[in-house]
Design a protein around this motif. Sequence first.
Motif, PDB file in Angstrom:
ATOM      1  N   GLN A  41       0.807  -1.213   0.000  1.00 26.31           N
ATOM      2  CA  GLN A  41       0.000   0.000   0.000  1.00 26.31           C
ATOM      3  C   GLN A  41       0.844   1.268   0.000  1.00 26.31           C
ATOM      4  O   GLN A  41       0.551   2.215  -0.724  1.00 26.31           O
ATOM      5  CB  GLN A  41      -0.937   0.006   1.218  1.00 26.31           C
ATOM      6  N   GLN A  94     -10.660   2.911  -6.728  1.00 25.03           N
ATOM      7  CA  GLN A  94     -10.153   2.371  -5.469  1.00 25.03           C
ATOM      8  C   GLN A  94     -10.287   3.452  -4.399  1.00 25.03           C
ATOM      9  O   GLN A  94      -9.496   4.387  -4.345  1.00 25.03           O
ATOM     10  CB  GLN A  94      -8.686   1.929  -5.602  1.00 25.03           C
ATOM     11  N   GLY A  95     -11.306   3.342  -3.566  1.00 26.51           N
ATOM     12  CA  GLY A  95     -11.597   4.391  -2.595  1.00 26.51           C
ATOM     13  C   GLY A  95     -10.468   4.668  -1.628  1.00 26.51           C
ATOM     14  O   GLY A  95     -10.219   5.825  -1.269  1.00 26.51           O
ATOM     15  N   TYR A  96      -9.743   3.633  -1.217  1.00 26.18           N
ATOM     16  CA  TYR A  96      -8.706   3.833  -0.204  1.00 26.18           C
ATOM     17  C   TYR A  96      -7.551   4.684  -0.728  1.00 26.18           C
ATOM     18  O   TYR A  96      -6.859   5.346   0.038  1.00 26.18           O
ATOM     19  CB  TYR A  96      -8.191   2.484   0.287  1.00 26.18           C
ATOM     20  N   SER A 123      -7.788   7.326  -2.645  1.00 26.03           N
ATOM     21  CA  SER A 123      -8.138   8.742  -2.636  1.00 26.03           C
ATOM     22  C   SER A 123      -8.023   9.360  -1.251  1.00 26.03           C
ATOM     23  O   SER A 123      -8.205  10.570  -1.095  1.00 26.03           O
ATOM     24  CB  SER A 123      -9.561   8.929  -3.154  1.00 26.03           C
ATOM     25  N   GLN A 124      -7.721   8.567  -0.234  1.00 26.31           N
ATOM     26  CA  GLN A 124      -7.579   9.117   1.102  1.00 26.31           C
ATOM     27  C   GLN A 124      -6.314   9.944   1.251  1.00 26.31           C
ATOM     28  O   GLN A 124      -6.229  10.782   2.144  1.00 26.31           O
ATOM     29  CB  GLN A 124      -7.587   7.975   2.124  1.00 26.31           C
ATOM     30  N   ASP A 125      -5.341   9.711   0.394  1.00 29.45           N
ATOM     31  CA  ASP A 125      -4.129  10.527   0.433  1.00 29.45           C
ATOM     32  C   ASP A 125      -4.433  11.912  -0.140  1.00 29.45           C
ATOM     33  O   ASP A 125      -5.007  12.017  -1.232  1.00 29.45           O
ATOM     34  CB  ASP A 125      -3.012   9.853  -0.373  1.00 29.45           C
ATOM     35  N   PRO A 126      -4.064  13.003   0.547  1.00 28.22           N
ATOM     36  CA  PRO A 126      -4.392  14.350   0.065  1.00 28.22           C
ATOM     37  C   PRO A 126      -3.834  14.648  -1.317  1.00 28.22           C
ATOM     38  O   PRO A 126      -4.513  15.280  -2.140  1.00 28.22           O
ATOM     39  CB  PRO A 126      -3.771  15.263   1.122  1.00 28.22           C
ATOM     40  N   THR A 139       0.809   3.866  -3.126  1.00 33.04           N
ATOM     41  CA  THR A 139       0.453   5.285  -3.008  1.00 33.04           C
ATOM     42  C   THR A 139       1.540   6.175  -3.593  1.00 33.04           C
ATOM     43  O   THR A 139       1.260   7.103  -4.352  1.00 33.04           O
ATOM     44  CB  THR A 139       0.218   5.645  -1.529  1.00 33.04           C
ATOM     45  N   GLU A 153      -5.849  12.767  -3.902  1.00 36.03           N
ATOM     46  CA  GLU A 153      -7.170  13.387  -4.007  1.00 36.03           C
ATOM     47  C   GLU A 153      -7.117  14.656  -4.848  1.00 36.03           C
ATOM     48  O   GLU A 153      -8.046  14.961  -5.594  1.00 36.03           O
ATOM     49  CB  GLU A 153      -7.696  13.702  -2.602  1.00 36.03           C
TER      50      GLU A 153
END
Length: 640
Positions: A570, A608-610, A612-615, A574, A618
Amino acid sequence: MDDLKASLARPIQLAEQVIKLADEAHTCRQECQDLKAKLERVSTLLRQAARVDLYERPARRILRDTDRALDKAAALLERCCGRGFVRRFFTIVPAGSFRRASSLLDNSLGDLTWILRVSNYAANDDEGDDRDDDDDDDHIGLPPIARNEPILFLIWEQISVLQYGGLEDRADAAASVVSLARDNDRYGRLIIEEDGVPPLLRLIKEGRADAQESAALAIGLLARDPECVDLMILAGVCTSFVKILKDAPMKVQGMVAWAVSELAANHPKCQDAFLQHSVIRLLVSHLAFETVQEHSKYAVASKMSIHSVVVMDKNSQSQQQGPCSEQAATMAAKPTVGGTSTAGTSSAAAAAPGPSGAACRGPVGLAGTRQHNASISAASTRGREYEDQEIKAYLKGHAARALGTLATGNAAICKNITESRALLCFAILLEKATGDVQYNSAMALLEICRVAEDNAELRRSAFKPTSPSARAVVDQLLRVVDKADYDELLVPCIACLGCLSRTFRASETRVIGPLVRLLDDRETDVTLEAAAALAKFACTDNYLHMDHCRSIVASGGAKHLVQHVYFGEQAVQTAALILVCFLAHNVPDSEELAQAEILTVLDWAVKQGYMSQDPLIETWLPEAKIRMELYQSRVAKGYY
């Protein structure tokens, strides 16, 4: 201490009053006489205490308990001194009251005896063999006051020896303090709360080499708590360390350098205090000892012009031969920093540009060359060339570690370091040294580079492309990265190049390729750091981001990134996706990106929703996808 002396007045007076009450007792006379004997001994010990310097922390607690014991005895004896026949006849004093009063006085006797012994440690030590055999059998046992917390007694005992003992005993006590401080943080706090730091600092200044080393180790171990570090700074730790770093055995200096790194690592606010006391300059001087002089290819050019040096050389050679010969002989007799002697030039002059084998150099020329080596001449180096190589490496390793911790997040200290010869030393040690010296040099460079990444002024002054020191640093970083051996140096060197990304010109093509090749590395931390470093080249904050993005794509970075986005862990996933977004945003018309099917990767990542959690993802993923669709939709359709 004067306040402590004044607090002895009341118990001394009270003891005398209670002794008189014992003589006037009409009931329980035998018990009162037994108490009187103990009261006389207490009075004697209190008067002795008034004539010596007491260890203040336990002394105050002992005096409070002694006051309480005397008050209890006074109340009891007053009952035994009842006035009048009827009052004496009807006064009943339980036997248990005398036992309790006697027990309290016994405790006070034990406590006072202990505090006098530890406070008179120096005098007892000086008596040596003249003491009686009975005295030889005496030992400082556990005082009653410390029976509920024996560890506090041990701490008191060792600190008292540090304050009042002879040099040999103080050395043993410092070693004991090291053991206590190493056991757990609570013991360390107790040592500091019980005023253990000042005697340790005095021992660093006055003790033998082994005692100094133990005291410095203890200071470093006590630096775990920021509040403790504040207390040490107020107690004068900087001044004590400066004295050692200027003139002490190299092994002691190495331990002090380690202690500096511990204080700075655990409480960054003390960094400025070390800067104000010139600790940085002294650490750099130890780092440069026998380092820069051995590598003339890295010599930093003097600010003096070549023409001025040549003119001074000609002037010196035109002088009379006699004085020149005498001066040359005098200079040849002095050992240089590198451990060798030269006829007609000092070690500082040898590092400056211009001929070093002249028969004689004028005073002006010597002053000019020595001025540029002030950091090396700051510390005494006489005779150190004969030290064991392990000791030299020990000092250099801890000096590099200390510089790294001091530089962490501090632009002023980084500027101070980079204005010296430290960058050059780090480059040389990164190439030639081994073990902790090499690793700590890399980590110190990393801390400086991290500060330079966010500080444009430091980047321009320390890492400008024309600087010989900066070029030497970059050369060694690239050597490690290009070699790509998985060791402790690789990751910090990758990170350094990333932090310096904004200092490289567009024509500097040798950086991107080795970093891209590391994207294919099997080690997760290497791949992660390489992707993060390349992202700093490719982000829009970098003025040359377009050129760097093209270089990354041309070096084959796209195909590696696709694999990491799909199948990486992960963290790697990212980091790789962030770099993909930058590439897609900056060079969306790239044929290589189209062939790597980057648009498909972006479409998949959006779902992949997870991720997009990184600013950063996003922010950049939607824009990168739009730009890729705009420029390569037709090409992408052709591949489907």
